[in-house]
Design a protein around this motif. Structure first.
Motif, PDB file in Angstrom:
ATOM      1  N   HIS A 249       0.705  -1.133   0.081  1.00  0.00           N
ATOM      2  CA  HIS A 249      -0.044   0.057   0.023  1.00  0.00           C
ATOM      3  C   HIS A 249       0.869   1.384  -0.033  1.00  0.00           C
ATOM      4  CE1 HIS A 249      -3.532   2.458   0.608  1.00  0.00           C
ATOM      5  NE2 HIS A 249      -3.061   2.939   1.692  1.00  0.00           N
ATOM      6  N   PHE A 250       1.886   1.372   0.891  1.00  0.00           N
ATOM      7  CA  PHE A 250       2.744   2.494   0.925  1.00  0.00           C
ATOM      8  C   PHE A 250       4.075   2.371   0.142  1.00  0.00           C
ATOM      9  CE2 PHE A 250       0.160   2.554   5.114  1.00  0.00           C
ATOM     10  CZ  PHE A 250      -0.216   3.597   4.991  1.00  0.00           C
ATOM     11  N   LYS A 251       4.107   1.270  -0.682  1.00  0.00           N
ATOM     12  CA  LYS A 251       5.357   1.159  -1.441  1.00  0.00           C
ATOM     13  C   LYS A 251       6.631   1.135  -0.951  1.00  0.00           C
ATOM     14  CE  LYS A 251       1.918   1.061  -4.613  1.00  0.00           C
ATOM     15  NZ  LYS A 251       1.423  -0.197  -4.776  1.00  0.00           N
ATOM     16  N   VAL A 297      -8.651   2.384  16.419  1.00  0.00           N
ATOM     17  CA  VAL A 297      -8.976   3.572  15.724  1.00  0.00           C
ATOM     18  C   VAL A 297      -7.488   3.438  14.947  1.00  0.00           C
ATOM     19  CG1 VAL A 297      -8.482   6.120  15.876  1.00  0.00           C
ATOM     20  CG2 VAL A 297     -10.088   4.816  17.276  1.00  0.00           C
ATOM     21  N   THR A 298      -6.448   3.270  15.559  1.00  0.00           N
ATOM     22  CA  THR A 298      -5.115   3.243  14.859  1.00  0.00           C
ATOM     23  C   THR A 298      -5.119   2.247  13.635  1.00  0.00           C
ATOM     24  OG1 THR A 298      -3.937   1.760  16.143  1.00  0.00           O
ATOM     25  CG2 THR A 298      -3.798   3.982  17.018  1.00  0.00           C
ATOM     26  N   PHE A 299      -5.572   1.182  13.894  1.00  0.00           N
ATOM     27  CA  PHE A 299      -5.672   0.364  12.722  1.00  0.00           C
ATOM     28  C   PHE A 299      -6.496   0.660  11.684  1.00  0.00           C
ATOM     29  CE2 PHE A 299      -4.678  -4.020  15.609  1.00  0.00           C
ATOM     30  CZ  PHE A 299      -3.353  -3.359  15.598  1.00  0.00           C
ATOM     31  N   ALA A 300      -7.632   0.977  11.897  1.00  0.00           N
ATOM     32  CA  ALA A 300      -8.640   1.296  10.703  1.00  0.00           C
ATOM     33  C   ALA A 300      -8.195   2.762  10.096  1.00  0.00           C
ATOM     34  CB  ALA A 300     -10.196   1.868  11.596  1.00  0.00           C
ATOM     35  N   TRP A 301      -7.760   3.791  10.647  1.00  0.00           N
ATOM     36  CA  TRP A 301      -7.037   4.885  10.231  1.00  0.00           C
ATOM     37  C   TRP A 301      -5.878   4.537   9.446  1.00  0.00           C
ATOM     38  CZ3 TRP A 301      -6.671  10.011  13.649  1.00  0.00           C
ATOM     39  CH2 TRP A 301      -6.600  11.130  12.627  1.00  0.00           C
ATOM     40  N   SER A 302      -5.022   3.736   9.793  1.00  0.00           N
ATOM     41  CA  SER A 302      -4.024   3.152   8.669  1.00  0.00           C
ATOM     42  C   SER A 302      -4.632   2.771   7.343  1.00  0.00           C
ATOM     43  CB  SER A 302      -3.155   2.136   9.687  1.00  0.00           C
ATOM     44  OG  SER A 302      -2.455   2.794  10.764  1.00  0.00           O
ATOM     45  N   GLY A 303      -5.664   1.721   7.715  1.00  0.00           N
ATOM     46  CA  GLY A 303      -6.009   1.369   6.416  1.00  0.00           C
ATOM     47  C   GLY A 303      -6.752   2.363   5.502  1.00  0.00           C
ATOM     48  N   ALA A 307      -1.698   6.061  -0.116  1.00  0.00           N
ATOM     49  CA  ALA A 307      -0.173   5.744  -0.342  1.00  0.00           C
ATOM     50  C   ALA A 307       0.720   6.808  -0.221  1.00  0.00           C
ATOM     51  CB  ALA A 307      -0.278   5.105  -1.917  1.00  0.00           C
ATOM     52  N   ASP A 308       0.408   7.978  -0.224  1.00  0.00           N
ATOM     53  CA  ASP A 308       1.548   8.985   0.030  1.00  0.00           C
ATOM     54  C   ASP A 308       1.648   9.801   1.412  1.00  0.00           C
ATOM     55  OD1 ASP A 308      -0.766  10.383   0.130  1.00  0.00           O
ATOM     56  OD2 ASP A 308      -0.225  11.890  -1.276  1.00  0.00           O
ATOM     57  N   GLN A 309       0.857   8.737   2.338  1.00  0.00           N
ATOM     58  CA  GLN A 309       0.705   9.421   3.726  1.00  0.00           C
ATOM     59  C   GLN A 309       1.594   8.564   4.672  1.00  0.00           C
ATOM     60  OE1 GLN A 309      -3.591   9.853   3.833  1.00  0.00           O
ATOM     61  NE2 GLN A 309      -3.087  12.105   4.277  1.00  0.00           N
ATOM     62  N   PHE A 310       2.765   7.941   4.392  1.00  0.00           N
ATOM     63  CA  PHE A 310       3.511   6.966   5.109  1.00  0.00           C
ATOM     64  C   PHE A 310       3.738   7.733   6.522  1.00  0.00           C
ATOM     65  CE2 PHE A 310       7.394   5.021   6.662  1.00  0.00           C
ATOM     66  CZ  PHE A 310       7.204   3.803   6.879  1.00  0.00           C
ATOM     67  N   ILE A 375      -5.255  -5.362   1.681  1.00  0.00           N
ATOM     68  CA  ILE A 375      -4.758  -5.165   2.748  1.00  0.00           C
ATOM     69  C   ILE A 375      -5.285  -3.992   3.600  1.00  0.00           C
ATOM     70  CG2 ILE A 375      -2.762  -5.190   4.234  1.00  0.00           C
ATOM     71  CD1 ILE A 375      -1.305  -6.719   2.109  1.00  0.00           C
ATOM     72  N   ASN A 376      -5.302  -2.972   2.815  1.00  0.00           N
ATOM     73  CA  ASN A 376      -5.898  -1.697   3.449  1.00  0.00           C
ATOM     74  C   ASN A 376      -7.389  -1.662   4.015  1.00  0.00           C
ATOM     75  OD1 ASN A 376      -6.394  -1.553   0.852  1.00  0.00           O
ATOM     76  ND2 ASN A 376      -7.081   0.642   0.883  1.00  0.00           N
ATOM     77  N   TYR A 377      -8.163  -2.390   3.258  1.00  0.00           N
ATOM     78  CA  TYR A 377      -9.467  -2.616   3.522  1.00  0.00           C
ATOM     79  C   TYR A 377      -9.655  -3.481   4.762  1.00  0.00           C
ATOM     80  CZ  TYR A 377     -10.900  -0.159  -0.600  1.00  0.00           C
ATOM     81  OH  TYR A 377     -11.130   0.941  -1.416  1.00  0.00           O
ATOM     82  N   THR A 378      -8.692  -4.573   4.917  1.00  0.00           N
ATOM     83  CA  THR A 378      -8.629  -5.344   5.978  1.00  0.00           C
ATOM     84  C   THR A 378      -8.474  -4.802   7.320  1.00  0.00           C
ATOM     85  OG1 THR A 378      -8.069  -6.960   4.413  1.00  0.00           O
ATOM     86  CG2 THR A 378      -7.760  -7.646   6.826  1.00  0.00           C
ATOM     87  N   PHE A 379      -7.530  -3.846   7.295  1.00  0.00           N
ATOM     88  CA  PHE A 379      -7.192  -2.819   8.668  1.00  0.00           C
ATOM     89  C   PHE A 379      -8.565  -2.082   8.723  1.00  0.00           C
ATOM     90  CE2 PHE A 379      -3.125  -3.987   8.000  1.00  0.00           C
ATOM     91  CZ  PHE A 379      -2.172  -3.591   9.007  1.00  0.00           C
ATOM     92  N   ILE A 380      -9.144  -1.638   7.988  1.00  0.00           N
ATOM     93  CA  ILE A 380     -10.393  -0.761   8.403  1.00  0.00           C
ATOM     94  C   ILE A 380     -11.439  -1.655   8.930  1.00  0.00           C
ATOM     95  CG2 ILE A 380     -12.107   0.648   7.361  1.00  0.00           C
ATOM     96  CD1 ILE A 380     -10.155   1.429   5.225  1.00  0.00           C
ATOM     97  N   ILE A 381     -11.835  -2.834   8.407  1.00  0.00           N
ATOM     98  CA  ILE A 381     -12.798  -3.803   8.818  1.00  0.00           C
ATOM     99  C   ILE A 381     -12.365  -4.119  10.502  1.00  0.00           C
ATOM    100  CG2 ILE A 381     -13.982  -5.631   8.413  1.00  0.00           C
ATOM    101  CD1 ILE A 381     -13.571  -5.282   5.370  1.00  0.00           C
ATOM    102  N   LEU A 382     -11.122  -4.739  10.627  1.00  0.00           N
ATOM    103  CA  LEU A 382     -10.820  -5.251  11.788  1.00  0.00           C
ATOM    104  C   LEU A 382     -10.722  -4.047  12.804  1.00  0.00           C
ATOM    105  CD1 LEU A 382      -8.400  -7.932  10.620  1.00  0.00           C
ATOM    106  CD2 LEU A 382     -10.767  -8.303  11.290  1.00  0.00           C
TER     107      LEU A 382
END
Length: 408
Positions: A249-251, A297-303, A307-310, A375-382
């Protein structure tokens, strides 16, 4: 209580610190090796399952023996077993046999040793220190794990860049040797078992049922276990997928993966430091509930980040590390306060098994889901599910009343 408990803990912490750094380095080197070699969430999920399943399956039985055996010798033999298994794997890699199945076997065998070492260590702490110092000790343990989490990945990234995976594994053997030597210099008392009976299958089964009853008879403790198990069902898959979120996601690459691992460790260091020097006045249950929400919150927000907000991902990872440290220390302290000393080995082992088995199911399906939906959507859901767990915890009276009369 022995007045020399601080000296004992100093010796114990030195050995454990070196052992944890080496193990962290080896684990991170394996993660980099698998991530760059396969770039598959499914492979990382299978690796995590291999590292967790043996410990989960034999954990309840290991806990019974931990409460019967000399806990110091149990930790020494467990460390020695892990070192021997790692040496065998290192030799296999040295002769050119590098494969995923061998990695899975190595992780599985290390898990067997951990099934005895981790509960024995946690069960020994209340026998070495005054109860009033348990939360502070848990905080210092978090500091040690955090520093290891910072130095380990840096060492692992350097080692995997300079050495073959087989040679990197030797670091774990050196760490195990330091842990064993430190244990030889301290005396750890053993709690008196309920009954001095032979370790037959019936007696072992009865001991396991007794430990289960010890958990369920306290309704607040039962809800604490339940919410923690459901939370780990979501947290474990996310933790395994951090390197792939960084890469896909973040390359990112090795450097970015190392930054995330180090920052998580820095966050845990800060959280452990807070508990090591400051005794919070609010209930440990409230701390646990709030940390569930904050981790989610940290997991969902990370997802949700682009891509440019590493950089923002790094900040959220640090907050997540602080939250995890406060959560782990508070949870462990509640168990050590609420459970009888002669049953702690069984209870810690049962909790680990009950929490890991559902997590393994989550890992199995998450690997496929992450490869399918992203993977990013997985972070948001969980992450959203973890937030919901924390909110529900505040509306559970039995849990909120747990240890209410005890000050932190």
């Amino acid at each position: 209580m022995d007045n020399n408990w601080k000296r004992k803990f100093t010796i114990l912490w030195i050995g454990q610190f070196i052992s944890l750094i080496s193990s962290s380095a080896v684990n991170f080197a394996i993660i980099i090796w698998l991530s760059l070699k396969t770039e598959s969430a499914e492979v990382l999920a299978f690796a995590a399952i291999a590292a967790l399943l043996p410990q989960a399956l034999i954990g309840p039985f290991a806990g019974v023996y931990i409460d019967r055996w000399d806990r110091k010798k149990t930790m020494i033999f467990a460390d020695g077993f892990v070192a021997l298994c790692t040496l065998f794997m290192s030799i296999s890699f040295y002769f050119g046999y590098e494969s995923l199945p061998l990695i899975y076997v190595m992780l599985g065998l290390r898990s067997v040793g951990s099934a005895f070492h981790m509960p024995a260590m946690q069960a020994s702490i209340p026998l070495l220190a005054p109860q009033s110092e348990l939360l502070r000790i848990a905080g210092i343990n978090q500091i040690i794990q955090s520093v290891s989490g910072i130095a380990g990945p840096a060492l692992g990234a350097f080692a995997i860049g300079m050495l073959s995976i087989g040679n990197v594994l030797l670091l774990d053997i050196i760490g195990a040797a330091f842990a064993i030597i430190s244990l030889l210099f301290i005396y750890i008392p053993n709690s008196i078992p309920d009954e001095k009976t032979a370790a037959s299958f019936r007696n072992i089964w009865n001991d396991m049922k007794t430990a289960f009853y010890e958990i369920t008879r306290n309704k607040g403790l039962w809800y604490l276990f339940l919410y923690s198990i459901v939370g780990l069902f979501c947290i474990m898959p996310v933790a395994v997928l951090f390197p792939l979120l960084t890469i896909n996601h973040f390359k990112g690459d090795k450097f970015e993966i190392s930054i995330i691992e180090v920052i998580w460790g820095v966050g845990m260091l800060v959280g452990g430091g807070l508990l090591g020097i400051w005794k919070p006045t609010i209930s440990k249950v409230i701390i646990i509930n709030l940390m569930h929400i904050l981790i989610g919150v940290t997991f969902a927000w990370s997802g949700w980040l682009s891509a440019d907000q590493f950089v923002f991902f790094v900040i959220l990872t640090a907050i997540g590390g602080i939250s995890a440290s406060l959560y782990n220390a508070s949870f462990t302290t509640i168990i050590q306060e609420e459970i009888q000393h002669n049953m702690l080995g069984r209870v810690f082992s049962l909790y680990y098994s009950f929490s890991v088995l559902p997590s393994i199911i989550g890992l199995l399906f998450t690997g496929f889901i992450a490869d399918f939906i992203g993977i990013n959507y997985t972070f948001i859901i969980l992450g959203l599910v973890i937030i919901l767990i924390g909110i529900c915890s505040f509306f559970t009276p039995a849990l909120m009343n747990l240890s209410k009369k005890k000050n932190l």
